[in-house]
Write a protein that holds these residues in place. Structure first.
Motif, PDB file in Angstrom:
ATOM      1  N   LEU A 327     -23.227 -19.114  32.284  1.00  0.00           N
ATOM      2  CA  LEU A 327     -24.381 -19.921  31.879  1.00  0.00           C
ATOM      3  C   LEU A 327     -23.935 -21.226  31.220  1.00  0.00           C
ATOM      4  O   LEU A 327     -24.583 -21.726  30.310  1.00  0.00           O
ATOM      5  CB  LEU A 327     -25.265 -19.133  30.906  1.00  0.00           C
ATOM      6  N   ALA A 328     -22.800 -21.772  31.675  1.00  0.00           N
ATOM      7  CA  ALA A 328     -22.268 -22.979  31.056  1.00  0.00           C
ATOM      8  C   ALA A 328     -23.341 -24.061  31.017  1.00  0.00           C
ATOM      9  O   ALA A 328     -24.123 -24.171  31.963  1.00  0.00           O
ATOM     10  CB  ALA A 328     -21.064 -23.480  31.852  1.00  0.00           C
ATOM     11  N   PRO A 329     -23.478 -24.818  29.960  1.00  0.00           N
ATOM     12  CA  PRO A 329     -22.561 -24.913  28.818  1.00  0.00           C
ATOM     13  C   PRO A 329     -22.760 -23.829  27.767  1.00  0.00           C
ATOM     14  O   PRO A 329     -22.056 -23.840  26.758  1.00  0.00           O
ATOM     15  CB  PRO A 329     -22.899 -26.281  28.238  1.00  0.00           C
ATOM     16  N   HIS A 330     -23.730 -22.883  27.949  1.00  0.00           N
ATOM     17  CA  HIS A 330     -23.857 -21.812  26.964  1.00  0.00           C
ATOM     18  C   HIS A 330     -22.748 -20.794  27.163  1.00  0.00           C
ATOM     19  O   HIS A 330     -22.378 -20.507  28.288  1.00  0.00           O
ATOM     20  CB  HIS A 330     -25.210 -21.124  27.090  1.00  0.00           C
ATOM     21  N   VAL A 331     -22.269 -20.233  26.043  1.00  0.00           N
ATOM     22  CA  VAL A 331     -21.219 -19.220  26.125  1.00  0.00           C
ATOM     23  C   VAL A 331     -21.826 -17.873  25.765  1.00  0.00           C
ATOM     24  O   VAL A 331     -22.337 -17.700  24.671  1.00  0.00           O
ATOM     25  CB  VAL A 331     -20.061 -19.552  25.178  1.00  0.00           C
ATOM     26  N   LEU A 332     -21.795 -16.946  26.712  1.00  0.00           N
ATOM     27  CA  LEU A 332     -22.303 -15.606  26.425  1.00  0.00           C
ATOM     28  C   LEU A 332     -21.285 -14.870  25.552  1.00  0.00           C
ATOM     29  O   LEU A 332     -20.089 -15.112  25.670  1.00  0.00           O
ATOM     30  CB  LEU A 332     -22.488 -14.820  27.721  1.00  0.00           C
ATOM     31  N   PRO A 333     -21.762 -13.952  24.687  1.00  0.00           N
ATOM     32  CA  PRO A 333     -20.786 -13.132  23.944  1.00  0.00           C
ATOM     33  C   PRO A 333     -20.027 -12.243  24.931  1.00  0.00           C
ATOM     34  O   PRO A 333     -20.639 -11.613  25.796  1.00  0.00           O
ATOM     35  CB  PRO A 333     -21.660 -12.284  23.022  1.00  0.00           C
ATOM     36  N   VAL A 334     -18.713 -12.209  24.775  1.00  0.00           N
ATOM     37  CA  VAL A 334     -17.895 -11.457  25.737  1.00  0.00           C
ATOM     38  C   VAL A 334     -18.240  -9.974  25.696  1.00  0.00           C
ATOM     39  O   VAL A 334     -18.163  -9.274  26.700  1.00  0.00           O
ATOM     40  CB  VAL A 334     -16.386 -11.694  25.486  1.00  0.00           C
ATOM     41  N   SER A 335     -18.682  -9.497  24.509  1.00  0.00           N
ATOM     42  CA  SER A 335     -19.009  -8.071  24.409  1.00  0.00           C
ATOM     43  C   SER A 335     -20.177  -7.711  25.321  1.00  0.00           C
ATOM     44  O   SER A 335     -20.271  -6.588  25.800  1.00  0.00           O
ATOM     45  CB  SER A 335     -19.338  -7.713  22.961  1.00  0.00           C
ATOM     46  N   VAL A 336     -21.064  -8.689  25.548  1.00  0.00           N
ATOM     47  CA  VAL A 336     -22.191  -8.425  26.436  1.00  0.00           C
ATOM     48  C   VAL A 336     -21.687  -8.196  27.861  1.00  0.00           C
ATOM     49  O   VAL A 336     -22.090  -7.242  28.542  1.00  0.00           O
ATOM     50  CB  VAL A 336     -23.212  -9.590  26.399  1.00  0.00           C
TER      51      VAL A 336
END
Lengths: 356, 251
Positions: A327-336
């Protein structure tokens, strides 16, 4: 004993050779993924530049900055965390004789989340966040990290104390871990109930694992602890194999089962605690990676451990890269991302009967 | 003399289990420990390799005091086959190779691998060597456990009910294998047993336990119906069939 008529069987050599080949292939994939991960992002760096820079022949100053101060630490943090969690998971599954064992079975992550929440509310750690999210800013990240770490060690300490009195059996350790998990979760909820909006946001945000939280100094600490832990686990590979064959068999082979179990659990908790104190909760890597590897090369810990370490690093690095790009430029939490990937495997394991 | 058990005493917490156990086993001798359920046969076996620490007395293997040795040292002298071993996803070869653990520092040597290979041939497991042990039958798994204990190259072999849960053919196979190994390698072996007929057929010596003490001991051919009746509380007759004693309950 005269067992003189034996030879080193060629077919066994081949069989071992295949395992070594698998480990080498994962290592190669990890190196490739590292280069690709560094090259991809908001500003694309050509792969050639990445390789040149990593080998010390970088020429372009802008690329050097992106690679060495942003992308490389984040990528190495992902590799370290994945490797450490997977190694801890592989060891825990053997020590606890439980296919659903993971670094989190013993309540270590719940304790860390509680520690972080405690820091936010009571120690006035204030508002935390990460370099990625501008809306939440860190006022005292070290207090929060320290509190999370201390709480994890507290959980491990309680389990060791209970094991001392009731014997270090898998049942005692797992049940105590579950109880502690519930206790710390309740503690976190209690704090959240009284928290204001900003504090609540900080607490919830903390639990999202995020590899961008660590810069070089944190990475150095996490990597040193993880490396020491991995060496410890690998030195005990034979003991874990023996414990898999049953406690009595292991004792007959000279393994001090209770001691191996308690120290293994302590080392796994320590590695996990350091990683989640710096990065937040990153689930499922520790649980799922050892199972995936076991399916390919079997449960001989001499090979399972190094293969899990590399695969764990590879998987978290790939998820982390995906989290940055989807979802660049948004960074998803890697744990998700890891949980989306891990949960179906988890359910599959339960449906399959939890057999190793 | 390989094994010398001298006045061993054992208690679980404050509950006494074994009183003043003394017996010896020589090279090339197979001793069967017999007695009713819960009398302490397995406990005695575990005391002999210090998995349980006796409260008193001494256990010597080839003159060395076992209770002063580290677990790793003990495993060089004593091989132990427990009643149950867990089937993991490990090949037969690797499962047996584990028995070399007391000898291995970090890497396996060619000698480790060739000893395992020889043991697999010896026990007829060679064709299964790359099969995963979680696909084996009970009898095959038991042979793997015995092979694992043998590659430790121990002087003393301890077997806890090696034939429980096995069918008749497998019982005969396993016990004649144990007997053959003891004879060929001049080892000493101690096994606990429930099946009196199998025990008397394959063992050289017997030891009857009753109420936490040794009730009788001697050569297997000297077992009498009175002993069995006293120990198990069940009247029996002992018949000789083809020169072998067979115990038949009268009840």
């Amino acid at each position: 004993m005269h067992f003189a008529n034996g030879e080193v069987p060629a077919e066994y050599r081949r069989y071992i050779g295949l395992k070594v080949l698998f480990i080498a292939a994962v290592a190669a994939a990890l190196a490739l993924c590292l280069a690709v991960s560094i090259s991809l992002g908001a500003a694309d760096v050509p792969l050639k530049e990445v390789v040149r820079s990593l080998l010390g022949y970088g020429a372009t100053r802008r690329f050097e900055l992106i690679i060495w101060s942003i992308r490389l630490p984040q990528a190495l943090t992902a590799v370290t965390a994945g490797a450490g969690l997977a190694a801890a998971g592989a060891a825990m599954q053997s020590i606890l004789r439980n296919p659903l064992g993971s670094p989190f079975t013993l309540g270590v992550s719940h304790a860390a989340a509680f520690g972080a929440a405690f820091s936010v509310m009571v120690l006035g750690g204030g508002v935390m966040g990460s370099s990625n999210v501008g809306a939440v800013s860190i006022t005292s990240p070290y207090a929060t990290t320290a509190a999370a770490f201390a709480a994890s060690l507290l959980a491990a300490g309680v389990i060791i104390m209970v094991s001392r009195t009731r014997g270090a059996t898998p049942e005692v350790m797992v049940l105590t871990g579950v109880a502690l998990g519930a206790l710390f979760t309740a503690g976190t909820m209690f704090l959240q109930f009284f928290a204001d909006d900003v504090q609540l946001a900080a607490m919830v945000f903390w639990t999202f694992g995020d590899t961008a939280r660590a810069s070089w100094p944190e990475l150095a600490v996490a990597a040193a602890v993880t490396a020491a832990g991995c060496v410890y686990f690998m030195l005990h590979a034979w003991s874990y194999n023996a414990i898999d064959a049953g406690d009595e068999t292991a004792k007959g082979l000279g393994v001090r089962v209770e001691r191996v179990r308690v120290t293994g659990m302590l080392v796994a908790s320590l590695v996990t605690a350091v990683i989640i104190a710096f990065l937040g909760v990153i689930g499922f890597v520790g649980l799922v990676v050892p199972h995936m590897v076991r399916r390919v090369i079997g449960s001989d810990h001499r090979f399972l451990l190094p293969a899990s370490i590399l695969t764990g690093g590879l998987l978290l690095l790939a998820s982390d890269t995906a989290a940055r790009l989807i979802l660049a430029p948004h960074v998803l939490p890697v744990s998700v991302i890891t949980a989306f990937m891990g949960a179906p495997v988890f359910i599959y394991l339960i449906v399959r009967g939890g057999r190793r | 003399m390989i094994l010398d058990v001298d006045g061993v005493v054992f208690a679980y917490n404050s509950h006494p289990v074994l009183r003043n156990m003394s017996f010896q086993v020589r090279a090339g001798e197979l001793l069967a420990i017999l007695g009713p359920n819960g009398v302490g046969k397995t406990t005695l076996l575990k005391c002999v390799n210090a998995i349980h620490r006796p409260r008193g007395g001494a256990v010597r293997v080839e003159g060395r005091d076992l209770l002063r040795m580290a677990p790793a040292e003990i495993s060089l002298a004593v091989g132990y086959v427990p009643q149950r071993s867990e089937p993991a996803r490990l090949t037969v070869f690797d499962a047996v190779l584990m028995g070399r653990k007391p000898h291995i520092r970090w890497r396996t040597s060619p000698r480790d691998l060739s000893i395992v290979d020889a043991a697999l041939k010896h026990l007829g497991l060679k064709p299964l060597s790359l099969r995963s042990i979680d696909t084996l039958s009970g009898g095959e798994l038991q042979k793997v456990a015995i092979a694992r204990a043998l590659v430790q190259e121990p002087r003393l072999l301890l077997l806890d009910e090696p034939t429980s849960s096995l069918d008749l053919k497998n019982q005969m196979d396993i016990l004649s294998l144990v007997r053959r190994v003891v004879d060929e390698h001049a080892m000493a072996a101690v096994m606990t047993m429930h099946d009196l007929n199998a025990a008397l057929r394959f063992a050289h010596k017997f030891l009857f336990l009753k109420d936490g003490a040794i009730y009788a001991a001697g050569d297997c051919k000297d077992v009498t119906a009175e002993m069995v009746e006293e120990v198990y509380g069940l009247p029996v007759e002992i018949h000789q069939i083809n020169g072998r004693p067979m115990v038949a309950p009268l009840a």
